[in-house]
Design a protein around this motif. Structure first.
Motif, PDB file in Angstrom:
ATOM      1  N   GLY A  75     -24.824   6.530  -2.678  1.00  0.00           N
ATOM      2  CA  GLY A  75     -25.540   5.244  -2.672  1.00  0.00           C
ATOM      3  C   GLY A  75     -24.715   4.092  -2.131  1.00  0.00           C
ATOM      4  N   ASN A 151     -11.464  -7.618  -0.697  1.00  0.00           N
ATOM      5  CA  ASN A 151     -11.275  -7.883   0.736  1.00  0.00           C
ATOM      6  C   ASN A 151     -12.643  -8.172   1.346  1.00  0.00           C
ATOM      7  N   THR A 153     -14.793  -8.180   4.247  1.00  0.00           N
ATOM      8  CA  THR A 153     -14.858  -7.473   5.521  1.00  0.00           C
ATOM      9  C   THR A 153     -15.384  -8.349   6.657  1.00  0.00           C
ATOM     10  N   ASP A 173     -14.927  -4.898  -6.057  1.00  0.00           N
ATOM     11  CA  ASP A 173     -15.422  -4.167  -4.894  1.00  0.00           C
ATOM     12  C   ASP A 173     -14.240  -4.079  -3.924  1.00  0.00           C
ATOM     13  N   GLY A 194     -16.943   2.102  -1.055  1.00  0.00           N
ATOM     14  CA  GLY A 194     -17.523   3.083  -0.144  1.00  0.00           C
ATOM     15  C   GLY A 194     -16.360   3.715   0.612  1.00  0.00           C
TER      16      GLY A 194
HETATM   17  N1  PMP Z   1     -18.762  -4.281   0.056  1.00  0.00           N
HETATM   18  C1  PMP Z   1     -17.937  -4.504   1.106  1.00  0.00           C
HETATM   19  C2  PMP Z   1     -16.713  -5.329   0.898  1.00  0.00           C
HETATM   20  C3  PMP Z   1     -18.268  -3.967   2.354  1.00  0.00           C
HETATM   21  O1  PMP Z   1     -17.472  -4.191   3.397  1.00  0.00           O
HETATM   22  C4  PMP Z   1     -19.452  -3.186   2.488  1.00  0.00           C
HETATM   23  C5  PMP Z   1     -19.839  -2.532   3.790  1.00  0.00           C
HETATM   24  N2  PMP Z   1     -19.282  -2.962   4.917  1.00  0.00           N
HETATM   25  C6  PMP Z   1     -20.275  -3.012   1.379  1.00  0.00           C
HETATM   26  C7  PMP Z   1     -19.878  -3.547   0.171  1.00  0.00           C
HETATM   27  C8  PMP Z   1     -21.535  -2.210   1.461  1.00  0.00           C
HETATM   28  O2  PMP Z   1     -21.166  -0.904   1.514  1.00  0.00           O
HETATM   29  P1  PMP Z   1     -22.190   0.301   1.686  1.00  0.00           P
HETATM   30  O3  PMP Z   1     -22.668   0.223   3.093  1.00  0.00           O
HETATM   31  O4  PMP Z   1     -21.315   1.482   1.401  1.00  0.00           O
HETATM   32  O5  PMP Z   1     -23.278   0.134   0.698  1.00  0.00           O
END
Ligand code: PMP
Length: 363
Positions: A75, A151, A153, A173, A194
């Motif tokens: 998920g 972090n 992104t 996260d 993830g």
């Molecule tokens: N949190 C961060 C910091 C992310 O960079 C990302 C995806 N780039 C997500 C959550 C969402 O992750 P997912 O696509 O695995 O649901």
């Protein structure tokens, strides 16, 4: 073998070449079973070994204490935005959320479905160029938990030091900087990520959870969304993403062979410095998005001063073999993601390209 791209993708992103080559060798006949890892039962002895090896190695590399469980879920991190409050935030409770970018906003929004998340700090007014100062963050003692994004992104910022939350569980996260540097796991109640940036292919979500939180979790929620379901079954309650877990285990072996997370951190610092130096030495031709004290070692966000030139920069970079340099679609600009598996040579090649582009195009 054909030339590998200079891969700066934000996720899914570069994997270590050695890991890909090993997976290729092992693909058709895994450990003399006559089949690939994808074709065997998740209850088989061979898969069990792969699964447990990956858990044990993550515990070792991150020095995860005995009172924590490592879970492999599905998920994505996005489902964790929901699972965290569903398990830990009762309708009459509050939790502190620190907003440092779009992903923390998404986590915050989900929590509103279950209880009362409170925005205790945000750097949105500064276009998320920085991480809030620790002294400006105040928690409420009754908080069910405190949530941060370690972090960011999209904006390219990263926490250097984590807040002290004492008895309130700190939940992070860490999708885009897990395993990029040593951390003190004991500061956290729960970490989620993830896999598709530093740990392996997409499809696996790693959760590191302190065991006492499992006991406190809401019991009146769907089976698959309870952390206890997965903790009680060693993450084998239902069919897991077996190939992804195998790849994750191989990436962990690669990290170990590199000398572990402390060595990886040094390498990441070196790599990021190469690109940040190109920005800082450009006399304003390139402009970093993040303030220097909050700069991420994983996602380097910048603009080219002139918008037309920026388009040209991205087009020429693509033609020169650089992949993934466009900023996130929500903010534009440029972003180089320099996760663990991105080699130093790719960063040096990008630096050379940036210097060259500036020389050619500076008025
Ligand atoms: N949190 C961060 C910091 C992310 O960079 C990302 C995806 N780039 C997500 C959550 C969402 O992750 P997912 O696509 O695995 O649901």
């Amino acid at each position: 073998m054909t030339q590998r791209a200079y891969n700066f993708n934000a996720g899914p992103s570069a994997l270590p070449q050695e890991v890909l080559e090993k997976a290729q060798q092992q693909l058709v006949n895994f450990r003399d079973s006559g089949m690939s890892i994808m074709e065997m039962s998740h209850r088989s002895a061979i898969f069990d070994e792969v699964h447990n090896e990956a858990i044990a190695l993550l515990k070792k590399l991150y020095a995860i204490p005995e009172n924590y469980e490592v879970l492999f879920l599905q998920g994505g991190a996005s489902l964790q935005f929901t699972m965290v409050p569903m398990n830990f935030l009762a309708a009459d409770q509050k939790a502190s959320y620190i907003l440092s970018g779009s992903w923390s906003e998404k986590a915050f929004k989900e929590a509103k479905l279950f209880g009362t998340p409170v925005e205790v700090a945000s750097t949105k007014d500064n276009q998320y160029r920085n991480i809030p100062a620790l002294e400006d963050i105040h928690f409420n003692e009754e908080d069910a938990y405190v949530h941060i994004t370690s972090n960011n992104t999209i904006y390219g910022t990263q926490w250097r030091e984590f807040p002290e939350t004492e008895n309130i569980p700190l939940i992070a996260d860490m999708s885009s900087d897990i395993l990029s540097k040593p951390i003190d796991i004991q500061k956290f109640g729960l970490i989620y990520a993830g896999a598709q940036k530093n740990l392996g292919p997409s499809g696996v979500t790693v959760v590191i959870i302190r065991k006492d939180l499992l006991e406190k979790a809401n019991k009146n929620i769907p089976t698959m969304l309870k952390y206890t379901t997965h903790a009680d079954s060693n993450s084998l309650y239902n069919t897991p993403p077996t190939f992804g877990i195998y790849m994750l285990g191989e990436v962990l072996k690669w990290v170990e062979a590199k000398g572990g997370v402390a060595e990886i951190e040094k390498h990441n610092e070196l790599k990021a410095k190469v690109i940040y130096d190109a920005i800082d030495n450009s006399n304003g031709f390139y402009k970093g998005h993040a303030v220097p004290e909050s700069r991420s070692l994983m996602n380097i966000t910048f603009r080219v001063t002139d918008e037309e030139l920026e388009k040209q920069f991205l087009t020429e970079a693509k033609a020169a073999g650089f992949v993934g340099l466009n900023g996130h679609r929500s903010v534009g600009g440029c972003r180089a993601s320099t996760y663990n598996a991105v080699p130093l040579e790719a960063c040096e090649a990008l630096r050379d390209f940036m210097v060259d582009f500036q020389q050619k195009h500076q008025a």
